[in-house]
Each structure stands twice: as structure tokens, then as C-alpha cells.
Write an enzyme that holds these catalytic residues in place. Structure first.
Site, short mmCIF file in Angstrom:
data_model
loop_
_atom_site.label_atom_id
_atom_site.label_comp_id
_atom_site.label_asym_id
_atom_site.label_seq_id
_atom_site.Cartn_x
_atom_site.Cartn_y
_atom_site.Cartn_z
N THR A 103 -3.62 -5.92 -4.14
CA THR A 103 -5.05 -6.33 -4.47
C THR A 103 -3.70 -8.03 -5.51
OG1 THR A 103 -4.96 -5.93 -6.48
CG2 THR A 103 -5.90 -4.93 -5.82
N ASP A 104 -4.72 -8.88 -4.92
CA ASP A 104 -4.19 -9.88 -5.91
C ASP A 104 -4.39 -9.75 -7.53
OD1 ASP A 104 -3.89 -12.51 -7.09
OD2 ASP A 104 -5.42 -14.03 -5.77
N TRP A 105 -3.62 -10.68 -8.51
CA TRP A 105 -3.54 -9.80 -9.63
C TRP A 105 -4.81 -9.71 -10.41
CZ3 TRP A 105 -0.05 -9.74 -7.37
CH2 TRP A 105 1.42 -8.82 -8.16
#
Length: 769
Positions: free
Chosen positions: A265-267
Site C-alpha cells: 500500500t501507499d502509507w
């Protein structure tokens, strides 16, 4: 198609067996710890450092995160770090007198403007060397979303409005970085084309637009470069968060394209950890206690089949087994930054675009005395903000670069600007990363240059330079006023300097130091030359001086269109979309999250596909750029008048000018549009010549395949090349077509049959010719 030898198949089988054996030995807790990453030590929110035995969050200070170590099974933690324009780590460390600077490379918009995949791969090799020598396992880049709208806050991190350019540049970058034995994470998959409400916005578009424009570049990089990881985006896509969308991450990415790596995932991306596991989003970054609990409970109550968790864990283990950390690479913390700076300088110069050069105002003899106006001449912008920023040791300003090249600068003007810039910067509050992310520091107000000062300079100097600076980054999009359009002080500066210098029969040159597109049509006729330097990295001023002096002949070409005015862009009416403030809730890091929705009504007509098809004249078209020399394009020769599987198109390019230079040869194809809507033309190939001496020729040959002719037909869920007449257009830009030829396709060809997925849940009324 990637073909593996018998030996490679056997090795892969052994590797798969080893991975499965390791996962079989893990407890449920270990599996969950592995799929929920660590990083960004925020008390009460993330896993942080020191969580569990053998964890190494602080192995590389300033890195974005790590994977969980399981020393009992011989699995070390690995380190991931930003970003697209160079390695982002802390340059200093507590109790350590050494420094850990990294190279700030030219931003992606500039690299794409080189149209030189070999050069971009060379940049990638050097960038990857820094990743490896500083102890990092995966670089979180390149970014490769599409320049859908000129105001996109992170457009500087992305390559182009065109998926072919984006895919080819990203593939070159990935191949370069990964040649070091470290990994990349291509991002943001997919349709993350705006920053406003990026964590909540639902992007609604047709499957054709999705596949032809927004997924095509990712498909190219997966097929041609095999990135270790892919990063899912924050946004929803046709109703579902991308990190929770099985058809995006598994059906398309893995089953259709054959991707073998892991997806992260992105953060803080997405909302439902269990849905992310089921979708094939293997690694959740930067990891929260709530995600661990949700996955553990779901396995225990039967809501998540442990076999799915095993698959997620296996892909992470497979990555770890190939990492420098697992191989115990003894990183030096001493990459060759001096050698890398030289590569950065060359790349920067090669991607700068000469937009205007009336009466050969450029190049300038180094004997000329220059009056440099504009704050940015003294405070050049090397790159964008946010996770795309880099902690470099220095940035060469424009005036530094000019001085290094031997130009004379007016000392009094230089001192006035330098004192002003230093004093104004001293007034700005010091901010940490999160403070700057939440509330970016604006660039300082332009120093007032009164007419007496300007007139004195016009009398004393030989030429005027005016630098217009822009910056943008993560978390917000740009504005039309005082950003895309010039500020009133900048308009006045151009007006006053031009009047004064032209009265003395002297030239005025404007330098655009920006990561994205700005308005130029209203003021360009007031000046003699315009050089677009983009954001060129740490060697900025030296690279600009190389162009201005003629040491380097400009060969950059635009990979994104400059409209006459912002309102000319077709996406204006639905960018950034509709907000629903009444449904606001608390989101990432306690920030207010407002649900939003944007519909891509333009469909496939993005960038030049729109401007050329609908007859909207831009200020500077896609592929445009000037040179200090001239080129002639010979007639196009086709290998056949009938298409039978593939076809070759060749022509000769000749330098007809007086100095050596390089040309970007661009191949566009116009396809029959009787069955499907088609753009006027689409880029299907490009090639940058060698540095041709005056009179020197080079034969350029393109191979055209059935896939190059195909469009996505949503009715049959297939890529189809329709029968009919095709026109090959080869030129110096999307509108500057030099030579044409045509061929026929006797009958339809289905080049690929796909799964029917990701269709919008509502009717999209797309633009039609």
C-alpha cells in the site's frame, strides 16, 4: 512474452518450494507481522522501531519503513525508502559526524523530456547504487501516473500525459535501478492523478480509458522491467479502494500481465486490512496495531482463509530472499556522489526544452555580462516537495552556474538579490517533514525591482535573464492564480525588464524553473527566448549554463502539453471533482477526510489526444522543442503496403544546420474510426538520434506490431486492431509532422482477450468526436 529456460524453471521451482517451506514454519502471529509493515514511528499509530525481537527500523535513519524480521527463520528486516527523484534518507545522524547526502536527480518531467531511455537507465543505475550503498533494499519509485490535468500537485514526480512515454521511461528507470540488485516500487497503481482528497476520492472512468491511458504505462513497465514491487494508490477506482480491488491487483496485474512481485500500500492507504489481503495487497505500510488485530481476528473467525494470508506472506518472503539484507550485503555508506553529480548534470541539460529563440537569442557568448532578475535565479528549485524531495548536499543556483561557466554577473544586482533572499528565508519558520507536508512553506515574495534599478542594468549589462520559479508536491494540487498563471509581480518584472533592455537593443531571456506546466502565451512575445529547465536536480545551475552557453545543444522535447490558457484543458470541468463535506470523517493521522468523486468524462482524450482531435491549439504541443541546429526528415519507407503481423517504417534524419545536435523522431499513427472512437493520432514509437554532426545522417527504423494498432473494445473486452487504412506520421512533435505514409489492414485482429473487470457502476457520458 518472457520465456524461461529449463534451468530457470527449475531454479524458480526450487525457490518457490523454499518460500513455501518457510511460510509453513511460521506462526499466525509471524505471518501477520510480516504482512503488516513498520515505519514512521508515530506513538499509538504505527509499529515504529523496536517492535519485536531483531527489528531494525533505525538501520537507515530517515527511511520510510521496514518489513518485519523473523530471525528464527533467517529472515532479516528489509528497508524501503523514498523516492522518485532520488533516495530520501536523513543526511545527518545523532552522534555521527559523517554525512549521508544523496543525489537530487532531475525530476521525472525533465527525464521524460529527454526522450532518451538509455540515459534514463543510466540515471537509474546511479540512483540504484546509492540505494544499495546506503543499506536500502527497495526504492519507492518511480512514480508514473498520467499528467491528466496541469495542476496535479505531483506531476513533477510523473513522466508524461502519454502512457507510452510513461511506460518506456519507467521501464528504463526500473531496469537501471534494479541492475544493482535492489528493488523498486512503481506507483501509484492506479489513477492517482490528483492530490486533493486523494485518500477518499472515487475516480470514475470507463474500462477503455482505464486500460488505454491509465494502466498502459504500468503494463509496459511490468512486461519490460519486472519491478520487484508495485504500490497501490490511495484513491478509490469505480467505487472500491485500489488496495482492496481484487480485479486490479490480481486479475489484471497478476493474471493478465504476469506480475510476480509483491504489492504494497501507499502509507496508510485503504481502510479494510482484510479486504486488502483478499485483493492481493500483500504488504500494508507503514503498519498499525489495528491492522494486525483485524487480520488475526479474521483468520480466527474464518472471515479470511489462512491460505490467502499464506500467499501474501509468500510473496513477501520471496522478495526478502532476493534482497541485499538477506544476502548480508556490506553496504559502504559511501556512494560515488561526485560521479553521480556529473550524470545528473548531463541528464538535466538533455531534458531542458528550448521553447522560444527569436533571432537566435541563444546561445550566449560567455563574454556577455548578464543581469539576472528574479528570486529564483539565486534560489533555484532542484525538485518538488513531500516524499519526492531529496536531502542533497547542495543545489547549484543559476548565478552560480553562470559564474562557473565564465559569464560575468553584475555584482551589485547579485548582492541585492542574495541579501534579500537570505533575509526573507531567515524569517520563515523551521518545519519538520510532517509540518511541511501539512502546510508547505510558500516561496518568498518577489523582490521589488524598481525602474531605476532596471534601467541601470539595461545600460550596464549585455543581456537580461529572468527566472520564474514554481514548486509543488505531495498533499495538495496547484492553483490557477499565482501559480499556473504568473503573479502580478512576475508580469511586471517581465514587462519592465523587457521594455528597458529592448530600448537598448538588448535581449531578454526567461528561464522557467518549474516541475509542471505554466501559462506562457500572454507574455512570451515580450521576450526573446524562453528556456524550460524543469526542476533539474542538484547540478541545476551548471546544467542551465551548459545550454545557455551552447556547450550543450538543447534536445529536450515536451512530454506534456502547454495549453494557451488553463480553461483550454478538457479536464478543467471535472478537476479535482465534487466534494461531500457533509460526510466528512477523521482520516489518516487525524486529518479531516472529505469524501469526493471525480468522473473522467474526457475518456481517452487526454493531453494531445484531446487538443489534436478537437482542434484546440496549444501554446506548445506535445513533443515540441527547439534546437540550435536544423534537421531534415527524409521520406518514410514502409516494408509493405499491407499489414501482415508486423511492419517496418524507416526514414533518414539529417542535421542540416551548423552545429552538432540530436533530434527526437516521433512516430504517430492515425487509425480508422468507423467502429470505435479514435484520437486524431497516437504516439506509437520514438527514437532519439545520436549527436549528429552538421551534414551527418542517421537512418531510424520503427517496428509496428498489431498491438500498436489496437484499441480496447469494451463490448468484446478485447484489444482490437480494426480493418482499414492506417496513416503513419513521423515528425518533430505531435503537430509538426514531417513525413507520412499509409498501409492497409485487411481484417480485424484481436491482439488480446481480457477479463471484463472494473467497469464503472454508473454511466459515464464520455466525450465523443
Amino acid at each position: 512474452m518472457l520465456l524461461l529456460s529449463a534451468a530457470a524453471v527449475t531454479a524458480q521451482s526450487k525457490s518457490d518450494s523454499a518460500v513455501k517451506a518457510l511460510v509453513a514454519k511460521m506462526t499466525l502471529e509471524q505471518k501477520v507481522n510480516l504482512v503488516v509493515g513498520m515505519g514512521m514511528n508515530i506513538p499509538g499509530v504505527t509499529q515504529g522501531s523496536g517492535t519485536g525481537v531483531g527489528q531494525i527500523m533505525d538501520k537507515v535513519p530517515g527511511a520510510a519503513g521496514t518489513t518485519y524480521a523473523i530471525p528464527q527463520l533467517g529472515l532479516p528486516g528489509t528497508v524501503v525508502a523514498d523516492g522518485p527523484a532520488g533516495l530520501r534518507i536523513s543526511p545527518t545522524r545523532e552522534g555521527d559526524k559523517k554525512t549521508y547526502y544523496a543525489t537530487a536527480w532531475p525530476v521525472a518531467t525533465l527525464l521524460a523530456s529527454t526522450w532518451d531511455t538509455k540515459l534514463v537507465e543510466q540515471v537509474g543505475k546511479a540512483m540504484g547504487n546509492e540505494v544499495k550503498e546506503y543499506g536500502v533494499d527497495v526504492l519507492l519509485g518511480p512514480g508514473m501516473n498520467i499528467h491528466r490535468n496541469p495542476l496535479g500537485g505531483r506531476n513533477f514526480e510523473y513522466y508524461s500525459e502519454d502512457p507510452l512515454v510513461s511506460g518506456k521511461m519507467a521501464a528504463a528507470m526500473v531496469n537501471g535501478i534494479q541492475s544493482n540488485g535492489v528493488g523498486t516500487s512503481v506507483k501509484h497503481f492506479a489513477a492517482n492523478n490528483e492530490e486533493r482528497n486523494r485518500n477518499t476520492v472515487d475516480v470514475i472512468m470507463s474500462e477503455r480509458a482505464l486500460r488505454e491511458i491509465y494502466l498502459k504505462g504500468f503494463q509496459i513497465v511490468v512486461k519490460e522491467a519486472n519491478p520487484w514491487t508495485v504500490m497501490s494508490s490511495y484513491n478509490k477506482l469505480n467505487g472500491t479502494y485500489t488496495s482492496e480491488e481484487y480485479d486490479l491487483l490480481t486479475t489484471i496485474l497478476r493474471k493478465e500481465w504476469g506480475f510476480k512481485g509483491l504489492v504494497m500500500t501507499d502509507w496508510f492507504g485503504g481502510r479494510d486490512a482484510v479486504a486488502q489481503m483478499k485483493a492481493g495487497n500483500d504488504l500494508l505500510m507503514p503498519g498499525t496495531p489495528g491492522q494486525k488485530k483485524a487480520i488475526t481476528d479474521a483468520v480466527n473467525n474464518g472471515a479470511l482463509n489462512v491460505k490467502i494470508l499464506d500467499e501474501n506472506a509468500a510473496r513477501i518472503v520471496n522478495y526478502i530472499l532476493g534482497s541485499p539484507a538477506y544476502k548480508k550485503y556490506a553496504f559502504s555508506n559511501q556512494p560515488d556522489l561526485k560521479a553521480h553529480a556529473a550524470i545528473a548534470r548531463k541528464a538535466a541539460a538533455d531534458g531542458m526544452v528550448l521553447l522560444q529563440n527569436n533571432d537566435n537569442a541563444l546561445p550566449l557568448a560567455t563574454t556577455k555580462k548578464i543581469a539576472a532578475f528574479g528570486n529564483t535565479s539565486y534560489d533555484f528549485v532542484s525538485g518538488g516537495t513531500g516524499s519526492g524531495d531529496v536531502n542533497e548536499e547542495y543545489t547549484i543556483s543559476l548565478v552560480q552556474g553562470l559564474s562557473n561557466a565564465g559569464f560575468k554577473l553584475d555584482e551589485s544586482l547579485t548582492k541585492s538579490y542574495q541579501d534579500y533572499v537570505a533575509a526573507e528565508k531567515a524569517k520563515q519558520p523551521k518545519k519538520n517533514f510532517f509540518e511541511e507536508f501539512m502546510n508547505p512553506t510558500p516561496r518568498i515574495t518577489e523582490m521589488a525591482a524598481d525602474n531605476n534599478l532596471i534601467n541601470d542594468q539595461a545600460a550596464a549589462a549585455d543581456v537580461a535573464l529572468i527566472t520564474i520559479g514554481r514548486n509543488a508536491g505531495e498533499g495538495s494540487d496547484r492553483k490557477v492564480e499565482n501559480d499556473f498563471n504568473l503573479k502580478a509581480a512576475e508580469v511586471a518584472l517581465i514587462e519592465n525588464v523587457s521594455n528597458a533592455f529592448h530600448a537598448q537593443h538588448k535581449k531578454v531571456i526567461v528561464i522557467i524553473n518549474a516541475g509542471g506546466v505554466i501559462e506562457v502565451a500572454s507574455w512570451r512575445d515580450k521576450v526573446d527566448a524562453v528556456l524550460l529547465t524543469w526542476q533539474p536536480g542538484l547540478e541545476a545551475g551548471n546544467a542551465v549554463a551548459d545550454i545557455l552557453s551552447g556547450k550543450v545543444n538543447p534536445s529536450g522535447r515536451l512530454a506534456t502539453t502547454f495549453p494557451v490558457k488553463y480553461e483550454d484543458d478538457i479536464t478543467v470541468k471535472n478537476f479535482p471533482g465534487i466534494e461531500f463535506p457533509e460526510k466528512a470523517e477523521t482520516g489518516m493521522l487525524g486529518m479531516k477526510a472529505i469524501p469526493a468523486e471525480v468522473t473522467y468524462e474526457e475518456g481517452i482524450y487526454v493531453g494531445y489526444r484531446y487538443y489534436n482531435t478537437f482542434g484546440v491549439k496549444p501554446a506548445y504541443d506535445f513533443g515540441y522543442g527547439l534546437s540550435y541546429t536544423d534537421f531534415a526528415f527524409g521520406a518514410v519507407k514502409l516494408s509493405s503496403a499491407d499489414f501482415k503481423g508486423k511492419l517496418l517504417a524507416s526514414l533518414t534524419v539529417t542535421n542540416t544546420g551548423k552545429v552538432a545536435g540530436r533530434q527526437v523522431v516521433q512516430l504517430y499513427i492515425s487509425a480508422p474510426a468507423d467502429k470505435l472512437q479514435k484520437p486524431q493520432e497516437e504516439l506509437k514509437g520514438f527514437y532519439k538520434t545520436v549527436n549528429l554532426r552538421p551534414g551527418q545522417k542517421q537512418v531510424v527504423t520503427f517496428e509496428i506490431t498489431a498491438a500498436d494498432l489496437a484499441s480496447f473494445d469494451t463490448n468484446s473486452t478485447s484489444w482490437v486492431a480494426n480493418a482499414g487504412k492506417y496513416e503513419v506520421k513521423i515528425g518533430a512533435s505531435s503537430t509538426d509532422i514531417k513525413q507520412t505514409a499509409s498501409f492497409n489492414l485487411a481484417s480485424d485482429i484481436v491482439t488480446e482477450k481480457c477479463n471484463k473487470v472494473l467497469s464503472p457502476k454508473v454511466q459515464v457520458n464520455e466525450l465523443k468526436k
